[in-house]
Design a protein around this motif. Structure first.
Motif, PDB file in Angstrom:
ATOM      1  N   MET A  53       0.816  -1.190   0.000  1.00  0.00           N
ATOM      2  CA  MET A  53       0.000   0.000   0.000  1.00  0.00           C
ATOM      3  C   MET A  53       0.861   1.256   0.000  1.00  0.00           C
ATOM      4  O   MET A  53       0.586   2.191  -0.743  1.00  0.00           O
ATOM      5  CB  MET A  53      -0.922  -0.028   1.219  1.00  0.00           C
ATOM      6  N   LYS A  54       1.925   1.284   0.826  1.00  0.00           N
ATOM      7  CA  LYS A  54       2.811   2.425   0.885  1.00  0.00           C
ATOM      8  C   LYS A  54       3.565   2.583  -0.432  1.00  0.00           C
ATOM      9  O   LYS A  54       3.811   3.693  -0.869  1.00  0.00           O
ATOM     10  CB  LYS A  54       3.809   2.289   2.033  1.00  0.00           C
ATOM     11  N   LYS A  55       3.892   1.457  -1.067  1.00  0.00           N
ATOM     12  CA  LYS A  55       4.607   1.500  -2.330  1.00  0.00           C
ATOM     13  C   LYS A  55       3.729   2.141  -3.405  1.00  0.00           C
ATOM     14  O   LYS A  55       4.198   2.943  -4.214  1.00  0.00           O
ATOM     15  CB  LYS A  55       5.031   0.091  -2.746  1.00  0.00           C
ATOM     16  N   GLN A  56       2.449   1.819  -3.391  1.00  0.00           N
ATOM     17  CA  GLN A  56       1.521   2.389  -4.371  1.00  0.00           C
ATOM     18  C   GLN A  56       1.340   3.890  -4.124  1.00  0.00           C
ATOM     19  O   GLN A  56       1.278   4.666  -5.066  1.00  0.00           O
ATOM     20  CB  GLN A  56       0.167   1.674  -4.292  1.00  0.00           C
ATOM     21  N   THR A  57       1.280   4.308  -2.878  1.00  0.00           N
ATOM     22  CA  THR A  57       1.146   5.713  -2.541  1.00  0.00           C
ATOM     23  C   THR A  57       2.386   6.485  -2.995  1.00  0.00           C
ATOM     24  O   THR A  57       2.281   7.572  -3.561  1.00  0.00           O
ATOM     25  CB  THR A  57       0.949   5.894  -1.026  1.00  0.00           C
TER      26      THR A  57
END
Length: 148
Positions: A1-5
């Motif tokens: 999720m953090k990677k996508q953000t």
């Protein structure tokens, strides 16, 4: 999720940077053009000064005429019988709003033209600005001295 953000942030940042560069590049190339090509001759500038002063005086005279017209309508309204006052009040308010809206548009246009005019004076130098009738009417700019 953090990677996508983080990926979304980088994409948005890159797009914003590209858009900024696309907009900034033409502006930069225009700014490097010689100012003398765009400048106006001194005599034409003074004609522009005079024309702008005349337009400003015309607008002020029109505003005074509108004030007289409204004062006349208010006088009629105040001396009218009670059964006709409401219609006269509505007419006065409507006319005032119409005048105000139209004058606000004209004032904004004039202010924009005056700012452009002053910028042209600034490009021509302090002496040009001190010779402008509008500047003389306003009492000159604080801190600006004539180079005569």
């Amino acid at each position: 999720m953090k990677k996508q953000t983080l990926t979304n942030f980088l994409i948005r940042f890159t797009l914003a940077l590209a858009l900024t560069m696309a907009i900034w590049s033409p502006l930069q190339s225009q700014a490097t053009e010689p100012v003398k090509e765009k400048s106006v001759t001194e005599s034409k500038m003074m004609e522009g000064c005079q024309e702008m002063m005349e337009k400003k005086q015309e607008m002020m005279a029109e505003m005074k005429a509108q004030d007289v017209e409204i004062a006349s309508q208010v006088e009629k309204m105040n001396s009218a019988p009670a059964d006709k006052k409401l219609d006269l009040i509505a007419a006065v308010v409507t006319r005032m709003v119409e005048q105000r809206a139209a004058m606000n548009v004209r004032k904004a246009e004039m202010q924009e033209k005056m700012m452009t005019h002053m910028m042209q004076h600034m490009q021509m130098g302090k002496k040009s600005m001190s010779q402008c009738p509008m500047m003389k009417e306003m009492g000159g700019m604080k801190g600006m001295k004539s180079n005569e």
